[in-house]
Design an enzyme around this catalytic site. Structure first.
Site, PDB file in Angstrom:
ATOM      1  CG  ASP A  74       2.018   0.579 -11.919  1.00  0.00           C
ATOM      2  OD1 ASP A  74       2.360   1.312 -11.274  1.00  0.00           O
ATOM      3  OD2 ASP A  74       1.569  -0.620 -11.519  1.00  0.00           O
TER       4      ASP A  74
ATOM      5  CD  GLU B 290       6.096  -3.598  -9.393  1.00  0.00           C
ATOM      6  OE1 GLU B 290       5.283  -2.580  -9.742  1.00  0.00           O
ATOM      7  OE2 GLU B 290       6.571  -3.610  -8.427  1.00  0.00           O
TER       8      GLU B 290
ATOM      9  CD  GLU C   7      -1.938   3.777 -10.772  1.00  0.00           C
ATOM     10  OE1 GLU C   7      -3.259   3.302 -11.014  1.00  0.00           O
ATOM     11  OE2 GLU C   7      -1.753   4.410  -9.985  1.00  0.00           O
TER      12      GLU C   7
ATOM     13  CG  HIS D 290      -2.197   5.428  -2.766  1.00  0.00           C
ATOM     14  ND1 HIS D 290      -1.861   4.217  -2.420  1.00  0.00           N
ATOM     15  CD2 HIS D 290      -1.471   5.688  -4.028  1.00  0.00           C
ATOM     16  CE1 HIS D 290      -1.064   3.599  -3.187  1.00  0.00           C
ATOM     17  NE2 HIS D 290      -0.968   4.329  -4.407  1.00  0.00           N
TER      18      HIS D 290
ATOM     19  NE  ARG E  46      -3.820   9.759  -9.854  1.00  0.00           N
ATOM     20  CZ  ARG E  46      -3.623  10.929  -9.979  1.00  0.00           C
ATOM     21  NH1 ARG E  46      -4.609  11.661 -10.613  1.00  0.00           N
ATOM     22  NH2 ARG E  46      -2.702  11.896  -9.826  1.00  0.00           N
TER      23      ARG E  46
ATOM     24  CG  HIS F 272      -1.190   9.398  -0.982  1.00  0.00           C
ATOM     25  ND1 HIS F 272      -0.912  10.568  -1.596  1.00  0.00           N
ATOM     26  CD2 HIS F 272      -0.217   8.392  -1.673  1.00  0.00           C
ATOM     27  CE1 HIS F 272      -0.231  10.340  -2.826  1.00  0.00           C
ATOM     28  NE2 HIS F 272      -0.095   9.212  -2.794  1.00  0.00           N
TER      29      HIS F 272
HETATM   30  C1  UD1 Z   1       1.074   7.837  -7.729  1.00  0.00           C
HETATM   31  C2  UD1 Z   1       1.028   6.820  -8.731  1.00  0.00           C
HETATM   32  C3  UD1 Z   1       0.410   5.405  -8.059  1.00  0.00           C
HETATM   33  C4  UD1 Z   1       1.313   5.199  -6.953  1.00  0.00           C
HETATM   34  C5  UD1 Z   1       1.579   6.309  -5.962  1.00  0.00           C
HETATM   35  C6  UD1 Z   1       2.165   6.122  -4.896  1.00  0.00           C
HETATM   36  C7  UD1 Z   1       0.323   7.776 -11.065  1.00  0.00           C
HETATM   37  C8  UD1 Z   1      -0.719   7.701 -12.168  1.00  0.00           C
HETATM   38  N1  UD1 Z   1      -0.033   7.298  -9.735  1.00  0.00           N
HETATM   39  O1  UD1 Z   1      -0.412   8.162  -7.298  1.00  0.00           O
HETATM   40  O2  UD1 Z   1       0.637   4.604  -9.023  1.00  0.00           O
HETATM   41  O3  UD1 Z   1       0.971   4.074  -6.289  1.00  0.00           O
HETATM   42  O4  UD1 Z   1       1.878   7.481  -6.664  1.00  0.00           O
HETATM   43  O5  UD1 Z   1       2.309   7.185  -3.971  1.00  0.00           O
HETATM   44  O6  UD1 Z   1       1.477   8.118 -11.285  1.00  0.00           O
HETATM   45  N2  UD1 Z   1       1.031  14.984  -3.192  1.00  0.00           N
HETATM   46  C9  UD1 Z   1       1.741  15.967  -2.405  1.00  0.00           C
HETATM   47  N3  UD1 Z   1       2.965  15.419  -1.882  1.00  0.00           N
HETATM   48  C10 UD1 Z   1       3.359  14.362  -1.898  1.00  0.00           C
HETATM   49  C11 UD1 Z   1       2.932  13.448  -3.007  1.00  0.00           C
HETATM   50  C12 UD1 Z   1       1.713  13.910  -3.487  1.00  0.00           C
HETATM   51  O7  UD1 Z   1       1.243  16.848  -2.096  1.00  0.00           O
HETATM   52  O8  UD1 Z   1       4.667  14.049  -1.674  1.00  0.00           O
HETATM   53  C13 UD1 Z   1      -0.301  15.415  -3.705  1.00  0.00           C
HETATM   54  C14 UD1 Z   1      -0.090  16.428  -5.107  1.00  0.00           C
HETATM   55  O9  UD1 Z   1      -1.005  17.202  -4.800  1.00  0.00           O
HETATM   56  C15 UD1 Z   1      -0.305  15.323  -6.268  1.00  0.00           C
HETATM   57  C16 UD1 Z   1      -1.325  14.425  -5.597  1.00  0.00           C
HETATM   58  O10 UD1 Z   1      -0.926  14.206  -4.108  1.00  0.00           O
HETATM   59  O11 UD1 Z   1      -0.696  16.026  -7.262  1.00  0.00           O
HETATM   60  C17 UD1 Z   1      -1.432  13.007  -6.240  1.00  0.00           C
HETATM   61  O12 UD1 Z   1      -0.246  12.469  -6.446  1.00  0.00           O
HETATM   62  P1  UD1 Z   1       0.163  11.747  -7.638  1.00  0.00           P
HETATM   63  O13 UD1 Z   1       1.748  11.282  -7.587  1.00  0.00           O
HETATM   64  O14 UD1 Z   1       0.010  12.727  -9.038  1.00  0.00           O
HETATM   65  O15 UD1 Z   1      -0.765  10.487  -7.694  1.00  0.00           O
HETATM   66  P2  UD1 Z   1      -0.983   9.393  -6.630  1.00  0.00           P
HETATM   67  O16 UD1 Z   1      -2.540   9.336  -6.743  1.00  0.00           O
HETATM   68  O17 UD1 Z   1      -0.343   9.623  -5.294  1.00  0.00           O
END
Ligand code: UD1
Length: 377
Positions: free
Chosen positions: A96, A118, A132, A207, A209, A239
């Site tokens: 999702d 899933e 999600e 983590h 949102r 995270h």
């Molecule tokens: C995303 C998924 C969520 C999942 C989660 C697992 C969406 C909308 N949400 O959420 O369903 O549970 O991933 O982790 O797709 N960032 C880094 N390095 C990383 C990872 C993230 O710097 O390795 C930072 C980036 O600035 C990024 C922000 O975290 O823009 C948010 O990450 P993102 O993948 O957009 O959404 P999540 O809230 O982590």
């Protein structure tokens, strides 16, 4: 040979798709390829490394603090181009995330059938988890094959009018993944030394949102729980989202029995979870991993799309209000009997063979194998 492209971009997708990749490799007539969107650069790469996977194509879309619309605007056109270049006969997406929905939409535009791993999880609340719940519903509109981890999830899809022929109950690939890794990874020496000295571990993650506005309050509640239990050692892999880092580090940073770490690779995370007396988390995947490992989970959310774990008794909803979370955690940690009952709950998420059923169903779609039997408890 039919080319089956597994598309993912976040850490949990990679973990839960890795067993599917291996099962597809073993399936006659199918060639698996990996399309990474790179939605989470560092966290994804750690997960790929844990399973020895290398992407065949990578969109590398991550930039710091980008909006969901920015992400969508990048993935949809770029994924379509890559699917064409890779010659995809089918795309498998997972769960999702933004990657899931955007790649499914892109594949639909390209005329490439989509298999949804899933499939059918529903919280019935479009704001929790956000976005999600919308992503998985939208993906369900686009998919040809749906691989549901449980009978309940498949029933959700039936209620939405999905045709029976495309529905498969496979079990949850997280169970496959956690068993593969738990069989070959050891607990970090520092944590093992604590266990050997009679100390118990609690694992925390947050983590979501929709939890970001209340995360400082939740972090303060967790800090109070840690102060009330100086005999316990709390491990919290934070995270990499900067908004999460800023929300939790001020409240939890200075406590001697709270260890804030970078996100852990699965080789470290799986044994840590298995060795913990309790997981406190707003994650979806940890709810399944807790159930598979027999570790109680306090779910830091108001609703869950994983009701089977609640019914089995391994999960407890703690909400996302600071006072309520503190009370629930103090009650659980103060009641060894309750924790023991939760530990003894059955695992409603599968038998560790989900990936094989998915690979066989994909082969069936192309006339290369019998239709697999549905998994049931
Ligand atoms: C995303 C998924 C969520 C999942 C989660 C697992 C969406 C909308 N949400 O959420 O369903 O549970 O991933 O982790 O797709 N960032 C880094 N390095 C990383 C990872 C993230 O710097 O390795 C930072 C980036 O600035 C990024 C922000 O975290 O823009 C948010 O990450 P993102 O993948 O957009 O959404 P999540 O809230 O982590």
């Amino acid at each position: 040979m039919k080319k089956i492209v597994l598309a993912f971009g976040t850490r949990p997708e990679a973990t839960k798709m890795a067993p599917v990749y291996t099962a597809l490799l073993a399936q006659h007539g199918l060639t698996p390829l990996i399309l990474s969107t790179g939605q989470q650069r560092q966290q994804l790469d750690g997960a790929l490394a844990a399973f020895g996977l290398t992407p065949d194509a990578d969109l590398n879309v991550m930039t710091e603090r980008q909006t969901l619309a920015d992400l969508t605007g990048k993935i949809v056109p770029q994924a379509g181009k890559k699917l064409r270049e890779l010659g995809a006969d089918m795309v498998l997406v997972h769960g999702d995330t933004s990657t899931t929905f955007c790649v499914a939409l892109s594949a639909f535009y390209e005329g490439v059938p989509v298999g949804h791993v899933e499939a059918g999880l529903r919280s019935s609340n479009m704001q929790e988890p956000f976005p999600e719940e919308a992503n998985r519903r939208l993906t369900g509109v686009l998919s040809t094959l749906d691989f549901s981890p449980t009978g309940g999830a498949a029933n959700n899809l039936r209620r939405e009018g999905k045709a029976e022929a495309g529905l498969f109950v496979t079990g949850q690939t997280a169970v496959d993944a956690v068993r593969i890794i738990a069989g070959r990874a050891a607990l970090r020496a520092g944590w093992q030394a604590r266990l050997d000295a009679g100390q118990q571990l609690v694992t925390i993650t947050m983590h979501r949102r929709e939890n970001l506005p209340v995360m400082p309050e939740l972090a303060r509640a967790l800090a109070e729980v840690a102060r009330a239990h100086p005999e316990l050692h709390f491990v919290y892999p934070v995270h990499l989202n900067p908004a999460v880092q800023e929300a939790v580090r001020p409240a939890l940073g200075g406590l001697s029995n709270v260890e804030l770490t970078d996100p852990l690779d699965y080789q470290d995370m799986a044994p840590l979870m298995a060795a913990s007396v309790l997981l406190a988390t707003d994650s979806g995947g940890l709810q399944e991993e807790g159930a598979a490992l027999g570790v109680p989970v306090a779910v830091l959310r108001n609703v869950t799309e994983r009701p089977e774990g609640l019914a089995a008794g391994v999960l407890k909803l703690a909400g996302n209000d600071g006072a309520q979370v503190k009370q629930t955690l103090l009650e659980l940690l103060g009641s060894p009997g309750t924790l023991a009952r939760m530990r003894a709950a059955r695992n409603p998420y599968g038998d560790g063979q989900a990936a094989g059923r998915i690979a066989q169903a994909v082969a069936w779609h192309f006339g290369l194998a019998e239709r697999p039997e549905n998994w049931s408890e």
